[in-house]
Design a protein around this motif. Sequence first.
Motif, PDB file in Angstrom:
ATOM      1  N   UNK A  85      37.212  54.106 -11.153  1.00 35.92           N
ATOM      2  CA  UNK A  85      37.945  54.963 -12.109  1.00 35.92           C
ATOM      3  C   UNK A  85      39.450  54.908 -11.833  1.00 35.92           C
ATOM      4  N   UNK A  86      39.795  54.953 -10.554  1.00 34.51           N
ATOM      5  CA  UNK A  86      41.227  54.911 -10.203  1.00 34.51           C
ATOM      6  C   UNK A  86      41.837  53.589 -10.648  1.00 34.51           C
ATOM      7  N   UNK A  87      41.059  52.508 -10.529  1.00 34.35           N
ATOM      8  CA  UNK A  87      41.533  51.195 -11.001  1.00 34.35           C
ATOM      9  C   UNK A  87      41.924  51.277 -12.473  1.00 34.35           C
ATOM     10  N   UNK A  88      41.061  51.891 -13.268  1.00 36.05           N
ATOM     11  CA  UNK A  88      41.335  51.995 -14.706  1.00 36.05           C
ATOM     12  C   UNK A  88      42.640  52.741 -14.962  1.00 36.05           C
ATOM     13  N   UNK A  89      42.806  53.862 -14.264  1.00 36.30           N
ATOM     14  CA  UNK A  89      44.015  54.672 -14.479  1.00 36.30           C
ATOM     15  C   UNK A  89      45.266  53.892 -14.054  1.00 36.30           C
ATOM     16  N   UNK A  90      45.197  53.261 -12.891  1.00 37.06           N
ATOM     17  CA  UNK A  90      46.401  52.575 -12.381  1.00 37.06           C
ATOM     18  C   UNK A  90      46.729  51.345 -13.215  1.00 37.06           C
ATOM     19  N   UNK A  91      45.715  50.542 -13.553  1.00 35.72           N
ATOM     20  CA  UNK A  91      46.003  49.320 -14.320  1.00 35.72           C
ATOM     21  C   UNK A  91      46.548  49.657 -15.702  1.00 35.72           C
ATOM     22  N   UNK A 111      56.360  41.246 -12.996  1.00 34.10           N
ATOM     23  CA  UNK A 111      55.799  39.958 -13.400  1.00 34.10           C
ATOM     24  C   UNK A 111      54.287  40.005 -13.515  1.00 34.10           C
ATOM     25  N   UNK A 112      53.650  40.733 -12.587  1.00 36.41           N
ATOM     26  CA  UNK A 112      52.189  40.727 -12.545  1.00 36.41           C
ATOM     27  C   UNK A 112      51.700  42.084 -12.056  1.00 36.41           C
ATOM     28  N   UNK A 113      50.587  42.514 -12.639  1.00 37.18           N
ATOM     29  CA  UNK A 113      49.889  43.718 -12.192  1.00 37.18           C
ATOM     30  C   UNK A 113      48.482  43.263 -11.844  1.00 37.18           C
ATOM     31  N   UNK A 114      48.011  43.588 -10.639  1.00 36.67           N
ATOM     32  CA  UNK A 114      46.698  43.045 -10.245  1.00 36.67           C
ATOM     33  C   UNK A 114      46.049  43.938  -9.188  1.00 36.67           C
ATOM     34  N   UNK A 115      44.811  43.578  -8.874  1.00 38.00           N
ATOM     35  CA  UNK A 115      44.089  44.303  -7.835  1.00 38.00           C
ATOM     36  C   UNK A 115      42.735  44.727  -8.340  1.00 38.00           C
ATOM     37  N   UNK A 116      42.006  45.379  -7.447  1.00 33.37           N
ATOM     38  CA  UNK A 116      40.671  45.809  -7.812  1.00 33.37           C
ATOM     39  C   UNK A 116      40.415  47.164  -7.166  1.00 33.37           C
ATOM     40  N   UNK A 117      39.749  48.044  -7.902  1.00 30.02           N
ATOM     41  CA  UNK A 117      39.438  49.363  -7.367  1.00 30.02           C
ATOM     42  C   UNK A 117      40.726  50.117  -7.085  1.00 30.02           C
ATOM     43  N   UNK A 118      40.792  50.747  -5.922  1.00 27.09           N
ATOM     44  CA  UNK A 118      41.986  51.509  -5.557  1.00 27.09           C
ATOM     45  C   UNK A 118      42.878  50.675  -4.648  1.00 27.09           C
ATOM     46  N   UNK A 119      42.905  49.363  -4.916  1.00 25.61           N
ATOM     47  CA  UNK A 119      43.761  48.409  -4.189  1.00 25.61           C
ATOM     48  C   UNK A 119      44.547  47.659  -5.268  1.00 25.61           C
ATOM     49  N   UNK A 120      45.599  48.291  -5.759  1.00 23.92           N
ATOM     50  CA  UNK A 120      46.315  47.797  -6.941  1.00 23.92           C
ATOM     51  C   UNK A 120      47.778  47.567  -6.560  1.00 23.92           C
TER      52      UNK A 120
END
Length: 445
Positions: free
Chosen positions: A347-353, A367-376
Amino acid sequence: MVSSLESLVGTTRNLVTEIPGPKSRALHERRKAVVSAGLTQGFPVYIERAEGAILVDVDGNRLLDLGSGIAVTTIGHAVPELIDAVSQQVAAFTHTCFMVTPYESYVAVCEELANLTPGSHAKTSALFNSGSEAVENAVKIARLATGRQAIVVFDHAYHGRTNLTLALTAKNMPYKDRFGPFAPEIYRVPMSYPYHDGLSGAEAAARAIKIIETQVGAKNVAALLIEPIQGEGGFIVPADGFLPALSQWTTENGAVFIADEIQSGFCRTGDWFAVDHEGVIPDIVATAKGLAGGMPLAAVTGRVELMNQVHEGGLGGTYGGNPVAAVAALATIKTLRDRNLAARARELEGIMLTSLRSLQKDVAIIGDVRGRGAMIAFELVQPGTKDANATAAKSIVNFCNQNGVVAIVCGTYGNVIRLLPPLVITDEQLHDGLSVIAAAVRAAG
Ligand SMILES: *Cc1c(COP(=O)(O)O)cnc(C)c1O
C-alpha cells in the motif's frame, strides 16, 4: 508494563525550535571532541525517544522518520511486543555465548528463517551481529562448499565495510578510499540498471554472464553475490528476468547464488524477501537490518548441504545470536506476520509512487522514480539529461531536515533520495512527508 502506557510521543510532525535546536547543538559540540570524525555526520538532531514513525529530539521537536535507521525499524519504533520481549530477556539473562551454553531463542530464530526464506528445501542458519559479518560468512561457506575461490559481484553493489566486504562493495568514496589492500578473487560485472542501460533482464544477464565466462571462468566461480534490489548503490531494481537468469546460470555451473537481502528483506519490498517477487530461490540468503527491530542481529541461511559442510567451530563469534537480539527478532517476525505488514508495504508503494510520479511530471530534475514496497527512491538529474545531480539531492535532504523529515541520500553518484518509512506509518504521516518532499524538490528545481 511498558506496553500499556499511553503514547508518550504524539503522531504528527511538530517543530518547536530551530533545527537543530540548542540542546542538539550543544551535544554536537561535545561529540566533536570525542567521536571520530570518520563517521558520517547526517542530520545532527539528537534523539531522545521514538514511537511508530515519529522521532522526538532532545529539544522536543517531533520528526517524521522516512529512513527507519536505514531499513532497520521496519515494524516502527517502540513496538509493545518488542519492548516486552527484550525487557523480559534482559532480566532473565543477557549473554551466555551460544557456542558455550546454548538457549532456545537462537534455535527458534533459525526455525523462522528456515520457514520464511524462499524454497521448501532443508536449510540451516548461523547468526551474527552485522550485515557485513553475515556477508563475510556467506562467502566463507560458499568457498568451502564449492572448493572454488572466485566471487562475482556487481557494479553499484554495497555489501559492508569490513575488509572482505569492502572488496565486494563497489564505491570508492567514502567507503574504500585508501583503506586497501583488499581481498583477492573478487570480480565485478555490470548490473542491470534499466533507467541507464535500457536492456531487458535477459540482455543484461547475458552481458554479465559473458564477462564472467570469459574473464573469470565458470568453473572457478564459488558464488555470485547480489542485492536483489540494490540499496546504497541507488535503489536499483534490475529488469525483470535478470535475477532468474543469473540464478539459473549458477545452478547450471555449480556456483552458489547468494542473495544479500540485508536491506531488502523482512517485508520491506512487500514480500518477505525481494527475490520472492520473481520466484528466485537463492542457495544462501544474508539478512540483518529489518530482522530484529533495531537490535543488532544478522543471519546466513542456506541449503543444508552447503551450510553443513563447514566443520564444527568453523563459524561463530562471541555475540552472534545474542539472546536479547534473538527474542527481538522473534517479536519482530511475529509483528510483521500478525499485522500483515508485507501488504502494508505494498500500500505504501502505491502512495509513494503515485505522489512521486505526479511530481516528476512537474519538475525537470527527477529522472526516474523506482522501487518496490516501502523501498522507493527518485533519481535526480540535470534537466534534459540523465547526468547525476547530487547538488539537488543535497539541497532536498537539507530542506526535508529543516522541516523535520528524515530522508536519506544514496546512489553511486549521490543523486538518489530513498524513502524507507516504517511499515506502520499512517497514510496521514506519509502524505505529510511526501508534501515536504514535493516542496523540497520544487525549491531545488
Ligand atoms: C547495510 C548493508 C550491509 C552491511 O550491513 P552492516 O550491518 O552495516 O554491516 C550489507 N549489505 C547490504 C545490502 C546493506 O544494505
